[in-house]
Structures are given as structure tokens and as C-alpha cells.
Design an enzyme around this catalytic site. Structure first.
Site, PDB file in Angstrom:
ATOM      1  N   ASP A 126      15.146  34.466  14.599  1.00 34.09           N
ATOM      2  CA  ASP A 126      14.954  34.956  13.243  1.00 34.09           C
ATOM      3  C   ASP A 126      13.490  34.784  13.274  1.00 34.09           C
ATOM      4  O   ASP A 126      12.652  34.409  13.938  1.00 34.09           O
ATOM      5  CB  ASP A 126      15.603  33.764  12.121  1.00 34.09           C
ATOM      6  CG  ASP A 126      17.208  33.601  12.117  1.00 34.09           C
ATOM      7  OD1 ASP A 126      17.719  34.548  12.720  1.00 34.09           O
ATOM      8  OD2 ASP A 126      17.637  32.646  11.615  1.00 34.09           O
ATOM      9  N   ASP A 128      10.528  33.373  10.992  1.00 34.71           N
ATOM     10  CA  ASP A 128      10.282  32.246   9.993  1.00 34.71           C
ATOM     11  C   ASP A 128       9.021  32.661   9.275  1.00 34.71           C
ATOM     12  O   ASP A 128       8.119  32.659  10.275  1.00 34.71           O
ATOM     13  CB  ASP A 128      10.302  31.039  10.588  1.00 34.71           C
ATOM     14  CG  ASP A 128      11.870  30.567  11.316  1.00 34.71           C
ATOM     15  OD1 ASP A 128      12.543  30.789  10.460  1.00 34.71           O
ATOM     16  OD2 ASP A 128      11.751  30.330  12.465  1.00 34.71           O
TER      17      ASP A 128
END
Length: 198
Positions: A126, A128
Site C-alpha cells: 500500500d 502510506d
């Protein structure tokens, strides 16, 4: 003054506790930075985390403030570029213009890699991010921002940094009346992340 998600250089292997795993010792010996975490530390120290190569390799400890030789904030990384072809870095290129007027920064694996040059991202990582929100962010505005971030090529996990801790944008944009606020004293379910936890 250091804040959660700042990256710090200068910790030595001798400053790790005796129970530190071998991978943490190796990371510190190699000169890797540590990341400031949200926790109470003794005066003169800062709570930090050591990152290993694997996702589950995270070790919580403390670092003497006098050892800090260099620090990099998430905000200092928002214009940093990389030639690596991974979805999280492509997503960063996509969201950069969407956040241009805001006080934001890059954290997590992307921040670690951009600051240190050590490969920490993989194809499933992901992106962040943090967003400094000293004033309350309306929940409708949170939903609009989330809809924009959800157009990126990978999942974007943005944390709203309030004066009292951090709350996930995805949670604040959701239907729950109470949300999880991460503070130095732990996580608390709150109605308003911009109010001090009683």
C-alpha cells in the site's frame, strides 16, 4: 522535536536491548534508520521502531535523543522521486497533484525507501501517507478526499494527524460514529479526533 513517522539515523547496535532479534541488530549495524512511533518514552529518549526486510519484522524500542545524527520528516519526502516500478510509487505520482494544497507526507514502506534508498516496497505494498490536520476535517470533505485517493493504482492508507493523535481517513470517512484515535497512551475510540482524550 521529533514526531511520529519521522525517520532517524544514528542508533547504534549497543543501544538495542539484549532481547532484540538478530535481524534488528543487522539492520542497525547496516546503518538503517529507525521510525518514530507513537508511544511514551523515558525523558531524553524517543520511542522508535526498527524495520526488517519482512513485513512482520518490526521491533519496538527507544533511542537516546543525543544519538540522532539526521532526521527526515514525511513532508520532506513528498517531492522525492524514484525510478523503481512498483504500484505504490506510481500511486504517489498520481496523488501528488491531488494533495498539492495540503500539508501531507509519505510514511510507511514508501517513506522508508524514499528516505534511505533501501528497497522496502513490493508489488502488493500500500501507499502510506499522512495529512496534518490541526483543524477538524469535515466528514463530507473526508469522503471526497477518500474518493480521489481511491482512483490510485494501489490502496492508499492516509492517516489524519490531529493535535491529539492519528485517525485513518478511511475510518473518518466511514459511517461509524466513533473512530479509533491512536495516541501516545494507546488507541481510543472517540467521537471527535480533534478533542483531547479524557
Amino acid at each position: 522535536m521529533v514526531n511520529a513517522h519521522d525517520l532517524l539515523w544514528g542508533m547504534t547496535p549497543a543501544q538495542l536491548p539484549a532481547d532484540a532479534p538478530a535481524w534488528a541488530l543487522a539492520a542497525i549495524s547496516a546503518g538503517h534508520p529507525v521510525v518514530v512511533r507513537r508511544a511514551v518514552a523515558e525523558p531524553g529518549s524517543v520511542a522508535v521502531g526498527v524495520r526488517g526486510r519482512l513485513r512482520e519484522q518490526r521491533f519496538a524500542t527507544a533511542m537516546p535523543l543525543h544519538s540522532v545524527q539526521r532526521s527526515v520528516t514525511p513532508q520532506a519526502l513528498r517531492e522525492r522521486r524514484s525510478s523503481r516500478e512498483v504500484p505504490a510509487l506510481r500511486a504517489l505520482d498520481q496523488v501528488r497533484p491531488l494533495l498539492a494544497s495540503l500539508d501531507w507526507g509519505v510514511s510507511g514502506s514508501a517513506g522508508f525507501e524514499l528516505a534511505s534508498g533501501i528497497e522496502a516496497l513490493h508489488a502488493q505494498s500500500d501507499l502510506d501517507l499522512i495529512l496534518c490536520t490541526p483543524e477538524p476535517l469535515d466528514r463530507h470533505a473526508a469522503r471526497d478526499l477518500l474518493a480521489l485517493l481511491d482512483t490510485a493504482v494501489c490502496a492508499v492508507d492516509l492517516q489524519l494527524q490531529t493535535p491529539f493523535g492519528a485517525v485513518a481517513l478511511r475510518e473518518w470517512a466511514g459511517p461509524s460514529r466513533r473512530v479509533l484515535l491512536k495516541t501516545v497512551s494507546g488507541a481510543h475510540l472517540v467521537f471527535n479526533p480533534w478533542q483531547a482524550v479524557a
